[in-house]
Structure formats: C-alpha cells, structure tokens
Write a protein that holds these residues in place. Structure first.
Motif, PDB file in Angstrom:
ATOM      1  N   UNK A 202       0.830  -0.977   0.025  1.00 21.97           N
ATOM      2  CA  UNK A 202      -0.378  -0.226  -0.224  1.00 21.97           C
ATOM      3  C   UNK A 202       0.676   1.607  -0.119  1.00 21.97           C
ATOM      4  N   UNK A 203       0.040   2.941  -0.893  1.00 20.32           N
ATOM      5  CA  UNK A 203       1.314   3.661   0.017  1.00 20.32           C
ATOM      6  C   UNK A 203       0.094   5.695  -0.586  1.00 20.32           C
ATOM      7  N   UNK A 204       0.191   6.319  -0.185  1.00 23.75           N
ATOM      8  CA  UNK A 204      -0.224   6.936   0.514  1.00 23.75           C
ATOM      9  C   UNK A 204      -0.430   7.724  -0.485  1.00 23.75           C
ATOM     10  N   UNK A 205      -1.708   8.532  -1.156  1.00 24.22           N
ATOM     11  CA  UNK A 205      -1.799   9.318  -2.424  1.00 24.22           C
ATOM     12  C   UNK A 205      -1.969  10.638  -1.875  1.00 24.22           C
ATOM     13  N   UNK A 206      -1.953  11.459  -3.374  1.00 23.04           N
ATOM     14  CA  UNK A 206      -2.349  12.746  -3.130  1.00 23.04           C
ATOM     15  C   UNK A 206      -3.893  12.644  -3.614  1.00 23.04           C
ATOM     16  N   UNK A 207      -5.120  13.234  -3.498  1.00 23.92           N
ATOM     17  CA  UNK A 207      -6.136  12.621  -3.832  1.00 23.92           C
ATOM     18  C   UNK A 207      -7.751  14.089  -3.877  1.00 23.92           C
ATOM     19  N   UNK A 208      -8.072  14.298  -4.701  1.00 17.93           N
ATOM     20  CA  UNK A 208      -9.083  15.054  -4.729  1.00 17.93           C
ATOM     21  C   UNK A 208     -10.523  14.392  -5.188  1.00 17.93           C
ATOM     22  N   UNK A 209     -11.359  14.358  -4.470  1.00 15.96           N
ATOM     23  CA  UNK A 209     -12.674  14.204  -4.928  1.00 15.96           C
ATOM     24  C   UNK A 209     -13.174  15.156  -6.104  1.00 15.96           C
ATOM     25  N   UNK A 210     -13.269  14.318  -7.248  1.00 17.73           N
ATOM     26  CA  UNK A 210     -14.208  15.024  -8.542  1.00 17.73           C
ATOM     27  C   UNK A 210     -15.553  14.809  -8.187  1.00 17.73           C
ATOM     28  N   UNK A 211     -16.659  16.123  -8.422  1.00 13.24           N
ATOM     29  CA  UNK A 211     -17.461  16.581  -8.345  1.00 13.24           C
ATOM     30  C   UNK A 211     -18.336  15.750  -9.379  1.00 13.24           C
ATOM     31  N   UNK A 212     -19.643  14.687 -10.005  1.00 13.97           N
ATOM     32  CA  UNK A 212     -19.946  14.768 -11.138  1.00 13.97           C
ATOM     33  C   UNK A 212     -19.635  13.581 -11.603  1.00 13.97           C
ATOM     34  N   UNK A 213     -19.692  12.818 -10.589  1.00 12.04           N
ATOM     35  CA  UNK A 213     -19.162  11.304 -10.343  1.00 12.04           C
ATOM     36  C   UNK A 213     -20.063  10.365 -11.706  1.00 12.04           C
ATOM     37  N   UNK A 214     -19.629   9.509 -13.041  1.00 10.83           N
ATOM     38  CA  UNK A 214     -20.017   9.127 -13.211  1.00 10.83           C
ATOM     39  C   UNK A 214     -20.650   7.726 -12.248  1.00 10.83           C
ATOM     40  N   UNK A 215     -20.690   7.315 -11.438  1.00  8.85           N
ATOM     41  CA  UNK A 215     -21.123   5.955 -10.222  1.00  8.85           C
ATOM     42  C   UNK A 215     -21.396   6.975  -8.945  1.00  8.85           C
ATOM     43  N   UNK A 216     -22.868   6.579  -9.184  1.00 10.11           N
ATOM     44  CA  UNK A 216     -23.576   7.756  -8.315  1.00 10.11           C
ATOM     45  C   UNK A 216     -25.173   6.986  -7.862  1.00 10.11           C
TER      46      UNK A 216
END
Length: 242
Positions: A202-216
């Motif tokens: 496992x490794x830590x990442x930089x992550x941003x939540x993106x709106x308008x997800x295609x999976x809702x």
C-alpha cells in the motif's frame, strides 16, 4: 513489450478524458521506459471514443482505445483493459484524474521491491486529501470498511481508490478470475490476491474528490446493492485457493 501499461476505464467521459490523457501522456513522455495507455470505453453514448482516438503526442506512449457495447459496469471495463494490456506492469486509474499521475513512482518502487501488486490509499499516514467527500458519503464509506473487514477479512483501510498497479503475471491471473462487474470488483480482486498468496503493498496518495461522478449511489436501493455485491464475493468464488 512496454514496461508499463495504464488502463483507463471510461463511460461518457468526453468532457474529462482529454485532461487526463494530457497529464498522463506528458508524464510518460518524459520517462526513460516504454509505455502504453489503454482507454476502455464502457459502452459510452457520447464522443468519448472519438475524443480519445483523436488525442496523440509525437514521441509519446501508444494510445489504444478499446470499445464494446452495451455498458457493462466499471468492473468489467477495468477487467477488459487489464487482460488486454501488454506491459510488464499494469496500472488502472480513474478517468476523472482524482490521483495525479506523478504518484505512479510509489507503486513502481513497491513492485521493484518484490510486491506483486500495489494499491493507493487515502487512509494511510502521508496521504493528502485535497477535497473531501460529503459527510454522508464519508460515513457510508466507514460503515462499508467495517463490514468489508468482517465479511472478507481484508485489512486494507482503503480498497476503493482507483489507482492500483500489478505485475503482468498477477494481473492476468487475478483479473481472469474476476466475476463481479460493479464497483465492488476492487475488494474481489484483493480477496483473490490474498487467497492466491500474492504480496500486496500500500502507498499513500494525493487525492481530490471530483464532482459529477459517473458512479452515483443516490438512493437506499443503490447503496444496498453495494453491500449485496460485497456479500456475493465469497459465494461466487466458492473455495478459491492457490
């Protein structure tokens, strides 16, 4: 054979795929190893395929665009691409570019150390979450993790981050055994990896939540479907062993 393949599942992503390809190709073009990018259109109804096929960069990695109909789900799209990737190492990443491509050095290092797979985590020390999910989604995620641990015995704190790398051998073995095509394919693959004795880092990442997800999952029924799929993993595989 390229050193690295990057698989990008896409469903109606004409508005976001160019940025993702641009960032990815720019990065890969600057590396000293060969690579390819495999875009898998999951029965898209927009211009995802045309947009992806129209994007190229002289001297950059090969871009292959695969397509099928009808829409089958993210899990199927990832499986389809992973089994057709040609690289010695294969990573799948989301089309919304929630994790920057520069993070790829981390799983590459883990595979260099002998791991068969390396998965991104937003829950590890060192992870940076720039834009968090809404409170309801965050609570649902915590409940899901608890149930997942109880049902599957998976100890990874984050199984759903869409940024995972595998050796070609592990990818071919695990994804050829995959049976679920929904978003629950991630824990299925990790459960299979444990059953078959693969070493997963496992490794830590930089992550941003993106709106308008295609999976809702905007209803109780859709949320319950996720948990139903989770409970199906052991059932559909029976006594899967090495």
């Amino acid at each position: 054979m390229p050193k690295l393949s990057i698989v990008i599942p896409a469903y109606n992503e004409e508005d976001r795929i160019v940025r993702t390809l641009e960032k990815t190709v720019d990065y890969l073009s600057a590396q000293d190893y060969s690579s390819e990018v495999v875009v898998v259109s999951d029965g898209s109804k927009d211009n995802t395929v045309a947009v992806a096929r129209g994007y190229s960069r002289e001297g950059g990695p090969e871009i292959r665009v695969l397509e099928y109909f009808p829409n089958r789900g993210k899990g199927y799209a990832v499986q389809y691409g992973m089994l057709r990737a040609q690289g010695e190492r294969v990573l799948f990443m989301d089309a919304d570019y929630a994790v920057p491509i520069e993070e790829i050095v981390k799983p590459m290092e883990l595979l260099d150390k002998g791991f068969d797979a390396a998965i991104a985590s937003r829950a590890m020390t060192g992870a940076v979450v720039k834009e968090a999910q809404s409170l309801p989604r965050a609570i649902s995620a915590k409940v899901y993790k608890i149930i997942q641990r109880l049902v599957l015995g998976i100890s990874h704190p984050d199984t759903q981050c869409g940024f995972k790398m595998f050796t070609k051998e592990a990818a071919q073995d695990l994804f050829s055994r995959q049976k679920l095509h929904s978003v629950i394919f991630d824990p299925e693959i990790l459960w299979l990896a444990r059953q078959r004795g693969y070493k997963v880092g496992e490794f830590p990442v930089v992550w941003s939540h993106v709106e308008d997800s295609r999976i809702v999952y905007d209803s109780l029924a859709k949320s319950l479907f996720v948990f139903q799929e989770l409970f199906r993993i052991r059932k559909v595989h029976g006594s899967e062993k090495n």
